[in-house]
Design a protein around this motif. Structure first.
Motif, PDB file in Angstrom:
ATOM      1  N   GLY A   4      69.971 -85.117   2.579  1.00 56.91           N
ATOM      2  CA  GLY A   4      70.167 -86.539   2.819  1.00 56.91           C
ATOM      3  C   GLY A   4      69.260 -87.364   1.927  1.00 56.91           C
ATOM      4  O   GLY A   4      68.083 -87.048   1.761  1.00 56.91           O
ATOM      5  N   CYS A  78      74.427 -86.091   1.323  1.00 55.38           N
ATOM      6  CA  CYS A  78      74.665 -87.326   2.063  1.00 55.38           C
ATOM      7  C   CYS A  78      73.797 -88.437   1.485  1.00 55.38           C
ATOM      8  O   CYS A  78      72.643 -88.207   1.139  1.00 55.38           O
ATOM      9  CB  CYS A  78      74.334 -87.130   3.545  1.00 55.38           C
ATOM     10  SG  CYS A  78      75.028 -85.609   4.255  1.00 55.38           S
ATOM     11  N   VAL A 108      78.945 -87.298   1.198  1.00 56.82           N
ATOM     12  CA  VAL A 108      79.211 -87.956   2.477  1.00 56.82           C
ATOM     13  C   VAL A 108      78.443 -89.270   2.503  1.00 56.82           C
ATOM     14  O   VAL A 108      77.211 -89.278   2.446  1.00 56.82           O
ATOM     15  CB  VAL A 108      78.797 -87.095   3.686  1.00 56.82           C
ATOM     16  CG1 VAL A 108      79.154 -87.801   4.990  1.00 56.82           C
ATOM     17  CG2 VAL A 108      79.445 -85.712   3.624  1.00 56.82           C
ATOM     18  N   VAL A 110      76.993 -92.500   4.345  1.00 59.06           N
ATOM     19  CA  VAL A 110      76.477 -92.656   5.700  1.00 59.06           C
ATOM     20  C   VAL A 110      76.061 -94.103   5.957  1.00 59.06           C
ATOM     21  O   VAL A 110      75.475 -94.754   5.088  1.00 59.06           O
ATOM     22  CB  VAL A 110      75.260 -91.721   5.932  1.00 59.06           C
ATOM     23  CG1 VAL A 110      74.633 -91.953   7.303  1.00 59.06           C
ATOM     24  CG2 VAL A 110      75.681 -90.259   5.775  1.00 59.06           C
ATOM     25  N   GLY A 317      75.247 -87.584   8.301  1.00 61.79           N
ATOM     26  CA  GLY A 317      76.242 -87.115   7.347  1.00 61.79           C
ATOM     27  C   GLY A 317      76.790 -85.753   7.707  1.00 61.79           C
ATOM     28  O   GLY A 317      77.996 -85.503   7.595  1.00 61.79           O
TER      29      GLY A 317
END
Length: 349
Positions: A4, A78, A108, A110, A317
């Motif tokens: 992330g 993410c 992804v 977020v 995510g």
């Protein structure tokens, strides 16, 4: 396993989280670097973006090293789509897209707010709480219903964190580790509760008026920047500590009021405080008093998870990725305005 990346404001974060087959989550790393400006100054989007570009590679490498996994070992990357400051968001999104293309990993996007909520739920174990989300750019009272985080109330002008930060600049307080933290420490020495506006409007609050009012006290002839009395007859002095104390007490009381109203509306006995201002011990204490009187409980995290970080983006995510969600490269954009209630929370029933 997910990497992330967070960079919506002055915190640059990278974190790696692993979801086990039994449903438990394991935080493998959570690295953060903060862009700190001189006292009395805020952080500008361009300068913050330059900071993120300078430190991004180092932060990601540290996260991978601490986790003990190569980037080829993660299942998705993410990144924060929004809300936040445009230039910093774009800097981190560019890095996420580059890594996705280099290592052929799904992206992804977020929502920053949902990241805070999901990390708070994971760390504290709160089941279905009313969420008070308080940070530099956001102030919202939220509750979950039908795969959506519904906003019950919010600020009508500036966020609570922005209010505290701006007053810290008036007092020329240090930005290290954060202006809000230094306001909190100074407030602990306050002795006088000054008269300030108290503006709740139904489920919403307004903070610009109270900021203007507390700033006006610094022009009062009784105000002493050094906090020292000039004589025995000068007993009604106003100190910076008094103003910090008064600002916190009034603003936090407003937040407690609208949170309690949401609890009564949905019949919940749980409160989850998330966001950078959620680290404030006085806010947690005031919310705890209210919750205990209702037979409830307050859930909060420490600075590792309440302050912006990469692991919260990885958590939210990965929850979406496990439900089949990913973001095509051509749609991996950023937005400064991305409301919490725009997200389809498919991973909750």
């Amino acid at each position: 396993m997910a990497l992330g990346l967070e960079g919506s404001a002055n915190k640059l974060g990278a974190g790696i989280i692993k979801h086990s087959p039994d449903g438990t989550s394991v935080v493998l790393s959570n690295i953060r670097h903060t862009y700190i400006t001189p006292p009395g100054e805020g952080f500008q989007p361009r300068d913050t973006a330059l900071h993120h570009r300078e430190w991004c590679l180092s932060v990601i490498q540290d996260a991978l090293s601490q986790a003990g996994v190569p980037i080829s070992g993660v299942d998705c990357i993410c990144y924060t789509k929004g809300p936040g400051m445009g230039a910093p968001l774009q800097s981190v999104a560019l890095v996420a897209r580059t890594l996705s293309l280099l290592y052929d990993k799904p992206l992804v996007a977020v929502n920053h707010c949902v990241g805070h909520i999901e990390m708070g739920r994971e760390i504290t174990g709160a089941k279905n709480p009313v969420v008070l989300y308080v940070s530099g750019g956001n102030t919202q009272v939220i509750a979950y219903s039908r795969q959506c985080y519904r906003i019950f109330g919010e600020t009508l002008d500036i966020a609570v964190g922005n209010c505290l930060d701006r007053f810290a600049r008036v007092l020329n307080l240090s930005n290290n580790p954060s202006p809000g933290y230094n306001i909190e420490q100074k407030a602990k020495r306050g002795k006088r509760l000054m008269s300030l506006p108290y503006t709740t409007k139904g489920m919403d609050i307004s903070l610009s008026g109270i900021l203007t009012a507390v700033e006006a006290y610094t022009l009062d002839k009784r105000y002493r920047p050094d906090g020292l009395s000039q004589g025995a007859e000068d007993q009604d002095i106003i100190t910076p500590a008094d103003l910090c104390f008064s600002l916190q007490e009034n603003v936090f009381a407003m937040l407690v009021e609208i949170t309690e109203r949401a609890m009564a509306h949905i019949g919940s006995r749980e409160v989850l405080i998330v966001g950078g201002v959620g680290c404030n011990e006085r806010l947690q204490e005031m919310m705890g008093i209210m919750a205990s009187e209702r037979g409830g409980q307050v859930f909060a995290t420490d600075e590792r998870f309440c302050i912006d970080n990469g692991i919260m983006i990885a958590q939210a995510g990965l929850l979406g990725f496990r439900m089949g969600h990913s973001t095509p490269i051509e749609k991996s954009t950023c937005t400064q305005r991305y409301r919490t209630d725009q997200v389809h929370v498919s991973w909750r029933v």
